[in-house]
Design an enzyme around this catalytic site. Structure first.
Site, PDB file in Angstrom:
ATOM      1  N   GLU A 110      -8.623   6.528  -4.114  1.00  0.00           N
ATOM      2  CA  GLU A 110     -10.077   6.646  -4.036  1.00  0.00           C
ATOM      3  C   GLU A 110     -10.377   8.102  -3.663  1.00  0.00           C
ATOM      4  O   GLU A 110      -9.829   8.613  -2.691  1.00  0.00           O
ATOM      5  CB  GLU A 110     -10.627   5.695  -2.955  1.00  0.00           C
ATOM      6  CG  GLU A 110     -12.126   5.774  -2.894  1.00  0.00           C
ATOM      7  CD  GLU A 110     -12.757   4.843  -1.862  1.00  0.00           C
ATOM      8  OE1 GLU A 110     -12.052   4.038  -1.241  1.00  0.00           O
ATOM      9  OE2 GLU A 110     -13.990   4.951  -1.690  1.00  0.00           O
ATOM     10  N   ARG A 156       3.563  -0.097   3.552  1.00  0.00           N
ATOM     11  CA  ARG A 156       2.957   1.224   3.605  1.00  0.00           C
ATOM     12  C   ARG A 156       3.679   2.080   4.629  1.00  0.00           C
ATOM     13  O   ARG A 156       4.407   1.564   5.485  1.00  0.00           O
ATOM     14  CB  ARG A 156       1.455   1.158   3.861  1.00  0.00           C
ATOM     15  CG  ARG A 156       1.011   0.604   5.174  1.00  0.00           C
ATOM     16  CD  ARG A 156      -0.490   0.334   5.165  1.00  0.00           C
ATOM     17  NE  ARG A 156      -1.292   1.548   5.163  1.00  0.00           N
ATOM     18  CZ  ARG A 156      -2.264   1.792   4.265  1.00  0.00           C
ATOM     19  NH1 ARG A 156      -2.546   0.930   3.323  1.00  0.00           N
ATOM     20  NH2 ARG A 156      -2.950   2.895   4.344  1.00  0.00           N
ATOM     21  N   LYS A 207      -7.979   7.722   6.101  1.00  0.00           N
ATOM     22  CA  LYS A 207      -8.765   8.856   5.611  1.00  0.00           C
ATOM     23  C   LYS A 207     -10.065   9.008   6.392  1.00  0.00           C
ATOM     24  O   LYS A 207     -10.545  10.117   6.583  1.00  0.00           O
ATOM     25  CB  LYS A 207      -9.060   8.685   4.119  1.00  0.00           C
ATOM     26  CG  LYS A 207      -7.874   9.095   3.254  1.00  0.00           C
ATOM     27  CD  LYS A 207      -8.224   9.065   1.785  1.00  0.00           C
ATOM     28  CE  LYS A 207      -8.044   7.683   1.228  1.00  0.00           C
ATOM     29  NZ  LYS A 207      -8.246   7.605  -0.219  1.00  0.00           N
TER      30      LYS A 207
HETATM   31  P1  ATP Z   1      -7.724   4.705   3.439  1.00  0.00           P
HETATM   32  O1  ATP Z   1      -7.889   3.269   3.812  1.00  0.00           O
HETATM   33  O2  ATP Z   1      -7.262   5.580   4.520  1.00  0.00           O
HETATM   34  O3  ATP Z   1      -8.890   5.262   2.674  1.00  0.00           O
HETATM   35  P2  ATP Z   1      -6.393   3.831   1.128  1.00  0.00           P
HETATM   36  O4  ATP Z   1      -5.171   3.042   1.215  1.00  0.00           O
HETATM   37  O5  ATP Z   1      -7.643   3.082   0.839  1.00  0.00           O
HETATM   38  O6  ATP Z   1      -6.511   4.728   2.415  1.00  0.00           O
HETATM   39  P3  ATP Z   1      -6.364   4.903  -1.481  1.00  0.00           P
HETATM   40  O7  ATP Z   1      -6.886   6.207  -1.928  1.00  0.00           O
HETATM   41  O8  ATP Z   1      -7.080   3.686  -1.908  1.00  0.00           O
HETATM   42  O9  ATP Z   1      -6.254   4.998   0.101  1.00  0.00           O
HETATM   43  O10 ATP Z   1      -4.826   4.785  -1.835  1.00  0.00           O
HETATM   44  C1  ATP Z   1      -4.278   5.034  -3.092  1.00  0.00           C
HETATM   45  C2  ATP Z   1      -2.925   4.400  -3.151  1.00  0.00           C
HETATM   46  O11 ATP Z   1      -2.092   4.913  -2.128  1.00  0.00           O
HETATM   47  C3  ATP Z   1      -2.996   2.908  -2.967  1.00  0.00           C
HETATM   48  O12 ATP Z   1      -2.155   2.294  -3.919  1.00  0.00           O
HETATM   49  C4  ATP Z   1      -2.494   2.692  -1.578  1.00  0.00           C
HETATM   50  O13 ATP Z   1      -1.858   1.444  -1.454  1.00  0.00           O
HETATM   51  C5  ATP Z   1      -1.525   3.850  -1.399  1.00  0.00           C
HETATM   52  N1  ATP Z   1      -1.409   4.211   0.017  1.00  0.00           N
HETATM   53  C6  ATP Z   1      -2.397   4.564   0.851  1.00  0.00           C
HETATM   54  N2  ATP Z   1      -1.929   4.753   2.086  1.00  0.00           N
HETATM   55  C7  ATP Z   1      -0.608   4.516   2.040  1.00  0.00           C
HETATM   56  C8  ATP Z   1       0.448   4.537   3.011  1.00  0.00           C
HETATM   57  N3  ATP Z   1       0.226   4.852   4.290  1.00  0.00           N
HETATM   58  N4  ATP Z   1       1.691   4.244   2.590  1.00  0.00           N
HETATM   59  C9  ATP Z   1       1.936   3.939   1.314  1.00  0.00           C
HETATM   60  N5  ATP Z   1       0.999   3.893   0.357  1.00  0.00           N
HETATM   61  C10 ATP Z   1      -0.265   4.171   0.708  1.00  0.00           C
HETATM   62 MG    MG Z   2      -8.446   2.158  -0.801  1.00  0.00          MG
END
Ligand code: ATP
Ligand code: MG
Length: 572
Positions: A47, A278, A288
């Protein structure tokens, strides 16, 4: 969450076949079965609401890694369904970071490319009696959802006729309905044991222009109504995500089943979702939302502050893409949440830089050392190995002269027995140069040592046949006249507790000493033309790189990591 024991072999996630993780093993089986006609397509779906962090690197490594390994394509898909939080700045940084990590995508897609298709699909569901407009507040809807052990209650709007639903859905999108007043819900099963099936919200009103579609839409699809659908439209075969989506998977499949009816594709084709653990790192926050707070509230200087766990921050700090990929490889992919010791990440960059970084001499807190028997005008250009780990790395020259700088902490006037560095009457070797003997010091009025005097022994020049004199230590130095001034930024962890994510308010957990700036350093001339981000080993001090703000005449270096892990041994 248990602390993952990183000394144990964890990379296999319990797989019998050596060297592959459980996702690769699924892919190998799918290939063997000819599933999806042997096609492999993945996507990395960030995102664009912030910069990528080290957790995302883990996802990137598996999404792109499996297609590198097995053939196929991985696309970059911006999951831009939340216009209030998203920005083109983030889109651009994400592309830069994925490339920097060493990966290339096939296509770039945006979930917003599918807004029309998703709308049409929602309309189809409404017409089929599978979706309805709910006018209750989000609190009421949440209350009616029930709990895992108590079934939900039907909304009073659940049996609204299709035409009315369609009419309201259109009104929602024309801006005739205030934000929050209505949502579109899928009509599935309010008593399903899986809470995600209890009439999930699939569209909500957002009165905020979208960075790509402007004011075209007033309604936006929810994650569950965009993600799997995008996978389906694009032809993704393996939709790899993190474990928190396990409970979403049945709904993912349900929507795919519906989609297959409305948009029949190749009969054999369908995407499947697979989940891995994760990455959570000690002393680090990864959300984020919280990282944005750190930036906005000025705790760090920006998303690329070298203390940030973002890829931009790690890059600026001196981390190499290889060190991050190797780290991900080491921690592996499993089905169990764990907390990884950040020392393992530091170990990874140390290992990589040990093999690659040029060795140079830098004095962070200088004190002058004068060799009283060394000729005043004499300058010797001495050979210094660029990297003793690698003969091919060659040597460079370092100027030696009568007046040098050494580290203040390498001298002690009244030293205890176990102090082997410079002390009055004692001998040490100056790296690549001579053995010298301290014969005295000059102090200022308040007793601070200003200069150290020593005699050098011309017979002991490095490279000459070894003399029989043994000295206990070798110190690094720079020539006073030939060295250059520099600023050195010493970083430490941003948080003082192991698991700052567990605490609601992270503010009181911030390490006040996470950045210490040393402005009086002296660096050898070799560093004059170092390019931005270039990595070095400052002998005896650690690995450092050239900061992006550094320029000729105002050199700035960042400490990437110390030479050794000082916080306790955590790996073999
Ligand atoms: P946040 O909740 O902090 O915004 P998010 O998981 O929603 O983080 P995205 O931009 O949606 O962030 O993530 C893109 C991809 O990266 C998704 O497939 C997510 O599962 C993966 N991802 C995000 N954080 C992690 C992590 N700590 N370890 C492994 N994969 C991750
Ligand atoms: Mg997300």
């Amino acid at each position: 969450m248990h602390r993952q024991n990183i000394t144990q072999n964890i990379t296999n996630g319990g797989n019998k076949k050596k060297g592959i993780n459980f996702i690769e093993s699924i892919i190998e089986k799918d290939l063997a079965k000819g599933k999806n006609d042997g096609k492999i397509q993945t996507r990395f779906p960030p995102e664009p609401n912030g910069y990528l962090h080290i957790g995302h690197a883990k996802a990137i490594c598996i999404d792109f890694g499996v297609v590198q390994k097995y053939g196929g394509v991985c696309n970059l898909r911006f999951d831009d369904t939340n216009p209030t939080k998203e920005d083109m700045e983030y889109v651009n940084s994400i592309m830069e970071d994925v490339r920097w990590l060493g990966f290339n995508w096939g296509n770039i897609y945006y979930a917003s490319d599918y807004f029309q298709k998703l709308w049409d699909f929602a309309v189809q569901l409404i017409k089929a009696g599978k979706a309805y407009i709910d006018e209750q507040s989000s609190e009421e809807i949440a209350l009616q959802k029930g709990t895992p052990t108590r079934i939900g209650t039907n909304s009073p709007y659940r049996n609204r006729p299709s035409e009315e639903n369609l009419d309201l859905f259109n009104k929602m999108n024309k801006g005739e309905i205030p934000e929050g007043a209505m949502v579109l819900r899928a009509k599935i099963d309010m008593s399903n044991p899986n809470m995600h099936f209890r009439d999930p919200i699939i569209y909500r009103i957002v009165n905020h222009p979208h960075q790509r579609t402007g004011k075209t839409w007033k309604v936006y699809p929810m994650y569950d109504f965009a993600h799997g659908q995008s996978d389906y439209f694009e032809g993704v075969t393996h939709s790899i995500c993190t474990l928190e989506f396990v409970t979403h998977r049945p709904l993912y499949d349900w929507f795919i089943d519906q989609l297959k009816e409305f948009y029949p594709k190749d009969v054999n084709y369908r995407p499947f979702q697979y989940e891995f653990n994760r990455l959570n790192l000690t002393y680090t926050i990864m959300s984020k939302r919280k990282l944005l707070q750190l930036v906005k509230e000025g705790f760090v200087k920006g998303w690329d502050d070298p203390r940030m766990p973002t890829l931009a921050g790690l890059r600026r700090r001196g981390y190499t893409p290889e060190s991050i990929r190797n780290f991900v490889e080491k921690i592996g992919f499993t089905k169990f949440e764990a907390l990884i010791d950040i020392a393992l990440l530091e170990h990874s960059v140390r290992e990589d830089l040990n093999a690659k970084a040029k060795r140079v001499s830098v004095i962070i807190e200088p004190i002058k050392l004068i060799l009283i028997n060394y000729p005043k005008k004499k300058i010797e250009m001495l050979e210094a190995a660029n990297n003793p780990e690698n003969d091919l790395a060659g040597t460079h020259q370092i100027a030696f002269s009568r007046e040098l700088y050494i580290e203040r902490e390498d001298f002690m006037e009244n030293a205890p027995k176990n102090f082997f560095r410079m002390t009055p009457g004692g001998e040490i070797r100056l790296k690549n140069a001579y053995i010298v003997k301290c014969i005295g010091v000059k102090k200022n009025k308040i007793g601070t040592i200003e200069e150290i005097y020593a005699e050098y022994d011309p017979q002991t020049k490095s490279g000459l046949p070894a003399s029989n004199r043994k000295v206990k230590s070798t110190l690094h130095w720079v020539s006073a006249e030939h060295s250059l001034p520099a600023e050195i930024r010493l970083y430490d962890r941003l948080f003082v507790v192991e698991n700052p994510s567990e605490e609601k308010d992270f503010h009181k957990l911030i390490n006040p000493y996470s950045l210490i700036v040393k402005t009086g350093a002296r660096v050898e001339q070799e560093l004059e033309n170092a390019h931005p981000l270039e990595n070095f080993q400052f002998q005896r001090l650690g690995y450092f790189n050239v900061d992006l703000d550094s320029k000729k005449g105002k050199l700035i270096f960042n400490r990437t990591v110390s030479l050794k892990d000082s916080k306790g041994k955590v790996f073999p």
